[in-house]
Design an enzyme around this catalytic site. Sequence first.
Site, PDB file in Angstrom:
ATOM      1  N   ASP A 154      18.338 -91.246 -49.799  1.00  0.00           N
ATOM      2  CA  ASP A 154      19.287 -90.181 -49.476  1.00  0.00           C
ATOM      3  C   ASP A 154      18.635 -89.302 -48.404  1.00  0.00           C
ATOM      4  OD1 ASP A 154      20.243 -91.299 -51.908  1.00  0.00           O
ATOM      5  OD2 ASP A 154      21.221 -89.419 -52.445  1.00  0.00           O
TER       6      ASP A 154
ATOM      7  N   LYS B 174      27.469 -88.394 -47.928  1.00  0.00           N
ATOM      8  CA  LYS B 174      27.214 -87.563 -49.109  1.00  0.00           C
ATOM      9  C   LYS B 174      27.455 -86.104 -48.770  1.00  0.00           C
ATOM     10  CE  LYS B 174      23.323 -86.398 -52.209  1.00  0.00           C
ATOM     11  NZ  LYS B 174      21.936 -86.754 -52.587  1.00  0.00           N
TER      12      LYS B 174
ATOM     13  N   LYS C 201      29.559 -90.172 -51.738  1.00  0.00           N
ATOM     14  CA  LYS C 201      28.800 -89.603 -52.848  1.00  0.00           C
ATOM     15  C   LYS C 201      29.023 -88.099 -52.898  1.00  0.00           C
ATOM     16  CE  LYS C 201      24.178 -88.936 -54.820  1.00  0.00           C
ATOM     17  NZ  LYS C 201      22.741 -89.321 -54.807  1.00  0.00           N
TER      18      LYS C 201
END
Length: 246
Positions: free
Chosen positions: A107, A169, A198
């Site tokens: 991430d 995300k 996400k």
Amino acid sequence: MAAATIDVPRWTGPLPTRDQVAKMIDHSLLRPELTPADVAAGLAVALEHRTASVCVRPADVAAAAAALRGSDVAVGTVVGFPHGGGTTATKVFETGDLVSSGAQEIDMVIDIGRLRGGDVAFTQDEIAAVVHAAQGRPVKVIFENCYLTDQEKVAGYQAAEAAGAAFVKTSTGFAGGGATAADIALMRRTVSRAVQVKAAGGVRTLDALLALHHLGATRFGATTTASILADLERRLAGEGGNRWTP
């Protein structure tokens, strides 16, 4: 400043199974004050509930990889976290080092200021460099949406897809804003089905998770995994055949 809990009405639609929800959760172990014992306890939670992954601090990757070896819980970690202000070369090195330590998902935080300044080419190139360094492992690109206009968000999401990211995300969970319904809908409209969405930052309840899943999020960063799943089990026990068909 942590993102506030998302306030949504009680979910009244069909319910997924416990395993379906667990496999949407990246159990988050990113708070700076966590001790080794705290991390070990968090890894045990992820193993017990068989979440999609744990998302640990870089320094905890090797220990997480050892603890989760042989399980179906992936080891995730963060790059450029939480502000995204490191150089591309630093992010590339960090990614390679973490992959070598056992990270299976990355991430990464973009350079938020460069995107706000209109340098979309830089954003795309930086993401592509991290994707390359991840050697085929999924890269989830964190945008910290609370700092961006909708125009900047769309440009960033499109750059992430062009660069080969697996996910876009919402946020780190450490800024003033987290996931919102409007942002999840915008993300899902902007990227193709080849890219997942996400939600992270404030997803602390089952109702929030299900509401954002309905809008297109397929993975969730959460610290309250056990309570989310316990709430689901209570509702499944009390609501009979009201089941979700994916």
